[in-house]
Design a protein around this motif. Structure first.
Motif: not given
Length: 362
Positions: A336-353
């Motif tokens: 639940e930390s601030t650190y975890e908020r920068a983690s994403y699952g894949s390139m696809t998710v990020l491109v779509m975002r």
């Protein structure tokens, strides 16, 4: 649902409010303290990792490129080209490590990399040294003075395909830069000034103008540029001896490498800052980690670049230590930390975002 996917969905849903918050995010001192304390014993670059990794990547890349040029079987030639793209992409991205290495770390590594990778691929380390560190300056990140930042998530939808496709022009542009502009600049000072300011940095900010190098860097950069210029002229001359085919195949491979890198750059940040000076934590949250178990991140973000947000917390931490650092910090701070908020699952998710963000009316 994996934590990174849950965070991806939550971040997408809260995108507008998060964008406003990032520019004024206060520093999470617990996170910054933990990152520093937990990595003190793994902050030294290990030559037994750097040298074999770089040398093997270059050897495989050039060998596969030779196969793509020389093999008559189309399918085998394509397979060789794919291997060459992956290996040379990895070898080339050591330029990022070189830009952060202390001058006394890994003696000879910078010179060897330039001789084996930087000059032959027309991307000598001077194109990143003295430039990339500006991207990490706390008061420059995300501002108009940052050579590696554009608010892509806030731009028009057509800006993303243009951003990617322009990378296809990198190989011919580099041949022109070093094979034509450098020799002309040696005798015509205004051309020299123009090419140095506009075409001597791996920057994505079109407003960036590079300042002249000074001192030891000026001397080192001079010889790198001479080497790249000589090699570019050899490549141009090779057309008259070997014909167009070898050079075109090599340029196609390097165009694919450039596209790969541009796509990685596209998802290295959220690109949501509109020019404000940000705190270290704000910069971290505008950056991206794609940690395991993402299966392909090690290919499209090699040499530690899958931990790009962590790299912004600890810029001098060597690439081979980032995975261990990520595990330690996660274990200390929790999910639940601030650190975890920068983690994403894949390139696809990020491109779509980012693509969805460009379509929001403003």
């Amino acid at each position: 649902m994996p934590a990174t996917q849950t965070l991806d969905a939550a971040a997408t849903a809260a995108q507008p409010s998060r964008r406003v918050a990032l520019s004024a995010t206060p520093d999470d001192k617990d996170m910054l303290r933990a990152a520093a304390e937990l990595t003190r014993d793994i902050n030294k670059a290990r030559p037994e990792i750097y040298w074999p990794d770089m040398l093997l990547s270059a050897l495989v890349g050039y060998g596969a490129m030779a196969g793509a040029i020389l093999i008559d079987n189309a399918w085998l030639a394509v397979a060789c080209a794919v291997v060459s793209v992956i290996a040379l992409y990895r070898a080339l991205l050591f330029i990022h490590e070189i830009s952060h290495l202390h001058r006394n770390a890994l003696p000879g590594f910078r010179t060897a990399w330039n001789a084996l990778v930087g000059v032959p691929l027309l991307t000598p380390s001077f194109m990143y040294e003295g430039v990339h560190t500006l991207h990490h300056a706390r008061t420059r990140y995300g501002t108009v003075e940052d050579p590696e930042y554009l608010p892509l998530a806030l731009m028009k939808p057509w800006s993303l395909p243009v951003f990617l496709l322009v990378a296809l022009l990198a190989p011919p542009a580099l041949i022109i830069r070093f094979g034509i502009l450098t020799p002309l600049g040696a005798i015509i000072p205004p051309i020299r000034k123009f090419s140095w300011e506009r075409f001597s940095a791996l920057a994505i900010n079109p407003a960036f103008r590079r300042r002249p190098a000074e001192g030891e860097m000026k001397r080192r950069f001079f010889w790198q540029e001479v080497g790249a210029s000589a090699w570019a002229m050899v490549l141009i001359a090779s057309i008259f001896v070997l014909g167009w085919r070898p050079l075109l195949i090599a340029m196609a491979i390097m165009s694919a490498v450039a596209i790969f890198n541009q796509l990685r750059t596209l998802v290295a940040h959220l690109w949501e800052n509109e020019g404000e000076v940000m705190t270290v934590t704000g910069q971290y949250l505008d950056s991206v980690n794609v940690p395991p178990p993402s299966p392909f991140a090690a290919l499209w973000a090699p040499v530690g670049l899958r931990y790009h947000a962590l790299h912004h917390l600890l810029p001098s931490l060597p690439y081979h230590s980032l995975g261990e650092a990520h595990k330690r910090i996660c274990a200390r701070l929790g999910t639940e930390s601030t650190y975890e908020r920068a983690s994403y699952g894949s390139m696809t998710v990020l491109v779509m975002r980012i693509a969805r963000s460009t379509m929001v009316r403003r």
